[in-house]
Design a protein around this motif. Structure first.
Motif, PDB file in Angstrom:
ATOM      1  N   VAL A  92     -14.380  70.691   5.905  1.00 35.58           N
ATOM      2  CA  VAL A  92     -13.217  70.272   6.685  1.00 35.58           C
ATOM      3  C   VAL A  92     -11.937  70.748   5.992  1.00 35.58           C
ATOM      4  O   VAL A  92     -10.997  71.210   6.652  1.00 35.58           O
ATOM      5  CB  VAL A  92     -13.195  68.743   6.850  1.00 35.58           C
ATOM      6  CG1 VAL A  92     -11.888  68.286   7.497  1.00 35.58           C
ATOM      7  CG2 VAL A  92     -14.381  68.274   7.684  1.00 35.58           C
ATOM      8  N   ASN A 151     -10.746  64.808  16.853  1.00 36.56           N
ATOM      9  CA  ASN A 151     -11.907  64.041  17.319  1.00 36.56           C
ATOM     10  C   ASN A 151     -13.102  64.945  17.562  1.00 36.56           C
ATOM     11  O   ASN A 151     -14.239  64.621  17.200  1.00 36.56           O
ATOM     12  CB  ASN A 151     -11.561  63.293  18.616  1.00 36.56           C
ATOM     13  CG  ASN A 151     -11.110  61.874  18.347  1.00 36.56           C
ATOM     14  OD1 ASN A 151     -11.104  61.420  17.204  1.00 36.56           O
ATOM     15  ND2 ASN A 151     -10.716  61.175  19.387  1.00 36.56           N
ATOM     16  N   GLN A 154     -14.535  66.032  14.323  1.00 33.73           N
ATOM     17  CA  GLN A 154     -15.277  64.938  13.698  1.00 33.73           C
ATOM     18  C   GLN A 154     -16.649  64.760  14.337  1.00 33.73           C
ATOM     19  O   GLN A 154     -17.644  64.490  13.650  1.00 33.73           O
ATOM     20  CB  GLN A 154     -14.489  63.630  13.809  1.00 33.73           C
ATOM     21  CG  GLN A 154     -13.387  63.489  12.806  1.00 33.73           C
ATOM     22  CD  GLN A 154     -12.975  62.043  12.639  1.00 33.73           C
ATOM     23  OE1 GLN A 154     -13.638  61.267  11.970  1.00 33.73           O
ATOM     24  NE2 GLN A 154     -11.867  61.696  13.277  1.00 33.73           N
ATOM     25  N   GLN A 159     -18.984  62.221  12.414  1.00 34.12           N
ATOM     26  CA  GLN A 159     -18.021  61.185  12.041  1.00 34.12           C
ATOM     27  C   GLN A 159     -17.397  60.581  13.291  1.00 34.12           C
ATOM     28  O   GLN A 159     -17.210  61.259  14.294  1.00 34.12           O
ATOM     29  CB  GLN A 159     -16.925  61.774  11.157  1.00 34.12           C
ATOM     30  CG  GLN A 159     -17.381  62.195   9.777  1.00 34.12           C
ATOM     31  CD  GLN A 159     -17.529  61.027   8.829  1.00 34.12           C
ATOM     32  OE1 GLN A 159     -16.739  60.082   8.862  1.00 34.12           O
ATOM     33  NE2 GLN A 159     -18.551  61.070   7.990  1.00 34.12           N
ATOM     34  N   HIS A 160     -17.054  59.298  13.192  1.00 30.70           N
ATOM     35  CA  HIS A 160     -16.405  58.648  14.334  1.00 30.70           C
ATOM     36  C   HIS A 160     -15.251  57.773  13.846  1.00 30.70           C
ATOM     37  O   HIS A 160     -14.936  56.752  14.451  1.00 30.70           O
ATOM     38  CB  HIS A 160     -17.419  57.817  15.125  1.00 30.70           C
ATOM     39  CG  HIS A 160     -18.550  58.612  15.677  1.00 30.70           C
ATOM     40  ND1 HIS A 160     -18.417  59.465  16.757  1.00 30.70           N
ATOM     41  CD2 HIS A 160     -19.840  58.730  15.261  1.00 30.70           C
ATOM     42  CE1 HIS A 160     -19.575  60.056  17.010  1.00 30.70           C
ATOM     43  NE2 HIS A 160     -20.455  59.638  16.114  1.00 30.70           N
ATOM     44  N   ILE A 202     -13.040  62.661   3.995  1.00 27.12           N
ATOM     45  CA  ILE A 202     -13.462  63.500   5.116  1.00 27.12           C
ATOM     46  C   ILE A 202     -13.340  64.982   4.749  1.00 27.12           C
ATOM     47  O   ILE A 202     -14.098  65.822   5.232  1.00 27.12           O
ATOM     48  CB  ILE A 202     -12.628  63.176   6.379  1.00 27.12           C
ATOM     49  CG1 ILE A 202     -12.973  61.784   6.892  1.00 27.12           C
ATOM     50  CG2 ILE A 202     -12.849  64.222   7.473  1.00 27.12           C
ATOM     51  CD1 ILE A 202     -12.184  61.378   8.114  1.00 27.12           C
ATOM     52  N   LYS A 205     -16.457  66.887   3.717  1.00 25.71           N
ATOM     53  CA  LYS A 205     -17.585  66.981   4.647  1.00 25.71           C
ATOM     54  C   LYS A 205     -17.860  68.440   5.002  1.00 25.71           C
ATOM     55  O   LYS A 205     -16.951  69.235   5.204  1.00 25.71           O
ATOM     56  CB  LYS A 205     -17.295  66.194   5.921  1.00 25.71           C
ATOM     57  CG  LYS A 205     -17.091  64.698   5.703  1.00 25.71           C
ATOM     58  CD  LYS A 205     -18.382  64.003   5.312  1.00 25.71           C
ATOM     59  CE  LYS A 205     -18.178  62.502   5.190  1.00 25.71           C
ATOM     60  NZ  LYS A 205     -19.429  61.806   4.807  1.00 25.71           N
TER      61      LYS A 205
END
Length: 336
Positions: A92, A151, A154, A159-160, A202, A205
């Motif tokens: 990311v 979003n 993610q 991921q949420h 994050i 990731k």
């Protein structure tokens, strides 16, 4: 001068037509365009896109949340090779850094930057100068579109989570509750920039579609697109700059702000105008002169108020400028 893909404008127009029943054909025609001319290779300058959005906004002004609703439906397909490149990164963090480096491929009316702050990180959007009546509309589209993009990214990594906070640079509106419900996080208004505060973990990731070969290919495609866009000629720069300045109802933008709207550095912007035999100051004077004459002809607005509307801090400076343009004072022009 680098241009941008017309896909974001096309998508915006489609959403407006679908959700508000607005026929975009007459507005596009005023700008010498047709919807059937839009394709994946078509380009437009930020200033020209802004001019079309300004006309569209007139029919959307009854819904202050229109831009949030529109931006929230943006998909990855509207970003083309730019999105594919970012999805091919290994992490990311790498994706964010590359997104900033190639931000001219985005549809944003903001400059993207990034900050690390302890355990958290911030994606920052610094809005370009736009006409005051479009300020909220453009910011809302940037915020909602970026939120939607984050979003989707993610979802790719399973991921949420939601941003820890979103900051929006205009005063708190009556509809503030809608923003927190839409973005599912605290929203702070009245800040200097747009800010998405996200958990720092994050960034580490890995992306499931990471592929160095694909990444190299999509970067080459982005480089080629940017190179081609810089060579497109869609009318004289002076004409487009003048049209851009005419949208501002009050204080006109500084040359740095205007250059950003045309995806150019201030130095290159000056050089390009000089090659066409004009300067930014001459274009400013011409627009101010025309606006002043219209106000003197068609309103009872005082000379002092006209001076303020045109960005002069004192009426004496406006009177001197007007006399230089027309050989008479504003009061003499109005009497005549």
């Amino acid at each position: 001068m680098t241009l941008r893909s017309i896909l974001a404008l096309s998508f915006t127009i489609d959403q407006i037509q679908r959700n508000y029943g607005l026929d975009p054909a007459p507005i596009l025609a005023r700008h010498g365009m047709r919807k059937d001319q839009f394709d994946g290779n078509a380009v437009i300058s930020q200033a020209d896109e802004l001019a079309i959005l300004s006309d569209l906004f007139i029919d959307l002004s009854h819904d202050p949340l229109a831009a949030v609703k529109i931006g929230s439906t943006f998909g990855l397909s509207g970003y083309g090779a730019y999105a594919m490149m970012l999805m091919s990164c290994s992490t990311v963090y790498e994706s964010i850094q590359l997104g900033i480096r190639y931000q001219e491929m985005s549809y944003l009316f903001s400059k993207i930057s990034f900050e690390l702050d302890g355990e958290n990180a911030s994606i920052i959007l610094t809005p370009y100068r736009v006409p005051e009546h479009l300020h909220r509309f453009v910011i809302d589209r940037d915020v909602a579109g970026t939120f939607q993009f984050l979003n989707l990214m993610q979802t790719m990594i399973g991921q949420h989570t939601h941003p820890l906070e979103i900051c929006i640079p205009y005063p708190k509106p009556l509809e503030a509750e809608f923003y927190e419900k839409q973005f599912q996080c605290p929203v702070k208004f009245g800040t200097d920039v747009i800010r998405f505060l996200i958990p720092g973990d994050i960034l580490k990731k890995t992306l499931p579609n990471a592929n160095t070969t694909a990444l190299t290919l999509y970067r080459q495609q982005c480089d080629e697109l940017l190179s081609k866009r810089s060579q497109v000629n869609n009318g004289t720069l002076a004409e487009r700059v003048k049209h851009h300045l005419e949208m501002f109802k009050e204080e006109l933008p500084a040359i740095k702000d205007c250059a950003e709207s045309f995806s150019s550095s201030e130095r290159q912007f000056r050089r390009d105008l000089k090659e066409e035999g004009t300067t930014y100051q001459q274009l400013l004077d011409k627009v101010r002169s025309e606006k002043a004459c219209k106000l003197l002809d068609n309103s009872k607005t005082s000379v002092e108020q006209i001076a303020l509307l045109l960005g002069y801090t004192e009426s004496a400076a406006f009177i001197r400028a007007f006399k230089k343009w027309h050989g008479i004072t504003p009061a003499q022009y109005r009497k005549r």
